[in-house]
Design an enzyme around this catalytic site. Sequence first.
Site, PDB file in Angstrom:
ATOM      1  N   ASP A 147     -16.602  61.169  53.847  1.00 27.31           N
ATOM      2  CA  ASP A 147     -18.031  60.833  53.920  1.00 27.31           C
ATOM      3  C   ASP A 147     -18.354  60.040  52.652  1.00 27.31           C
ATOM      4  OD1 ASP A 147     -20.734  60.841  54.770  1.00 27.31           O
ATOM      5  OD2 ASP A 147     -21.176  62.578  53.518  1.00 27.31           O
ATOM      6  N   SER A 148     -19.582  59.545  52.582  1.00 20.88           N
ATOM      7  CA  SER A 148     -20.014  58.841  51.370  1.00 20.88           C
ATOM      8  C   SER A 148     -20.350  59.824  50.253  1.00 20.88           C
ATOM      9  CB  SER A 148     -21.256  58.018  51.691  1.00 20.88           C
ATOM     10  OG  SER A 148     -22.309  58.894  52.050  1.00 20.88           O
ATOM     11  N   CYS A 184     -19.236  61.417  58.894  1.00 19.97           N
ATOM     12  CA  CYS A 184     -20.326  60.525  58.479  1.00 19.97           C
ATOM     13  C   CYS A 184     -20.773  59.752  59.717  1.00 19.97           C
ATOM     14  CB  CYS A 184     -19.772  59.582  57.417  1.00 19.97           C
ATOM     15  SG  CYS A 184     -20.851  58.210  57.012  1.00 19.97           S
ATOM     16  N   GLU A 223     -27.531  64.319  47.544  1.00 21.26           N
ATOM     17  CA  GLU A 223     -26.500  64.049  46.527  1.00 21.26           C
ATOM     18  C   GLU A 223     -26.917  64.601  45.152  1.00 21.26           C
ATOM     19  OE1 GLU A 223     -23.332  62.735  46.661  1.00 21.26           O
ATOM     20  OE2 GLU A 223     -23.624  62.897  48.825  1.00 21.26           O
ATOM     21  N   CYS A 258     -27.366  62.089  60.570  1.00 24.20           N
ATOM     22  CA  CYS A 258     -26.700  61.848  59.282  1.00 24.20           C
ATOM     23  C   CYS A 258     -26.210  63.201  58.805  1.00 24.20           C
ATOM     24  CB  CYS A 258     -27.678  61.247  58.269  1.00 24.20           C
ATOM     25  SG  CYS A 258     -27.021  61.186  56.582  1.00 24.20           S
ATOM     26  N   HIS A 262     -25.693  64.337  55.967  1.00 24.62           N
ATOM     27  CA  HIS A 262     -26.377  64.889  54.787  1.00 24.62           C
ATOM     28  C   HIS A 262     -27.595  65.740  55.181  1.00 24.62           C
ATOM     29  CE1 HIS A 262     -24.070  61.956  52.442  1.00 24.62           C
ATOM     30  NE2 HIS A 262     -24.494  62.549  51.335  1.00 24.62           N
TER      31      HIS A 262
HETATM   32  N1  DGL Z   1     -23.561  61.222  55.570  1.00 22.65           N
HETATM   33  C1  DGL Z   1     -23.433  59.906  56.077  1.00 22.65           C
HETATM   34  C2  DGL Z   1     -23.969  59.755  57.466  1.00 22.65           C
HETATM   35  O1  DGL Z   1     -23.851  60.693  58.219  1.00 22.65           O
HETATM   36  C3  DGL Z   1     -23.696  58.796  55.095  1.00 22.65           C
HETATM   37  C4  DGL Z   1     -25.068  58.643  54.604  1.00 22.65           C
HETATM   38  C5  DGL Z   1     -25.151  57.504  53.646  1.00 22.65           C
HETATM   39  O2  DGL Z   1     -24.301  57.398  52.747  1.00 22.65           O
HETATM   40  O3  DGL Z   1     -26.076  56.695  53.802  1.00 22.65           O
HETATM   41  O4  DGL Z   1     -24.448  58.732  57.862  1.00 22.65           O
END
Ligand code: DGL
Length: 262
Positions: free
Chosen positions: A10-11, A73, A152, A184, A186
Amino acid sequence: MNTQAIGLFDSGVGGLSIWQAVKQVLPNEHTIYLADNLNAPYGEKSKDEIIALSEKNSEFLLNRNVKLIIVACNSASTNAIPHLRQKYKIPFIRIQPAIKPAGLQSKTKVIGLLATKATLQSTMLEELKQIIPTQDVEIVGKYGKGLVEIVENVAMEQPETYSLLNQYLQPMLAKNIDQLVLGCTHYPFLIPQMQQILGDKVRIIDPALPIARQAKRILTEFDLLAPANQKANHIFYANKSIKALQVILQQYPDSVIQMHDF
Ligand code: DGL
């Protein structure tokens, strides 16, 4: 091959919402998790940039001999999965916004979708809307700008979080949604704050457990499940900061967290 790890990327820490479910559903599997937080947020990047980063992340994991990769992600899954599946031989599990179950369960026939810009703009989302039986369901999509950064920074309880969430969720409530799809990985870390705003009439859909079960099905199908007596170990890599990983993973003392350039 059965003793090799499952890879996830993931990011940042968002994919930990998926990792937690994987640990629950597949307790004997070793995992290697990659947080490319140097390049976060992915949701602001172009499709080509996301494909290039997803390739780099996959190769990092493949060099560590993973047997399967979960693209934990939505932004990477919705933009890069066809490319990754074509390029590499191992199975890839993708995350996609759960608009189908939400559409099927909606009584008001209006569902909310909170996602990144990259996911909302992806052609895969358009395709998903076409193939699922949601013709009679209205989807109220919103870009959750700033929410990835909040997670984050592990700043879920700050007043700014509530004001942003109100900004995104109130228009959905005004349209009478009864399901909210989190597009997302996150965002599940903000479920308690979202539920406070939405009340108990709106169901929030987190795809983590179905994704983990899908990974189990694929491992079973390819005869790749870890031996039942394997004691799992879990390694986490990040390339900018390990702080958020440390905070979220403190309840998992068997985790090894390392900084790594890649
Ligand atoms: N957690 C990721 C997602 O599901 C990345 C979110 C991001 O870095 O913008 O899209």
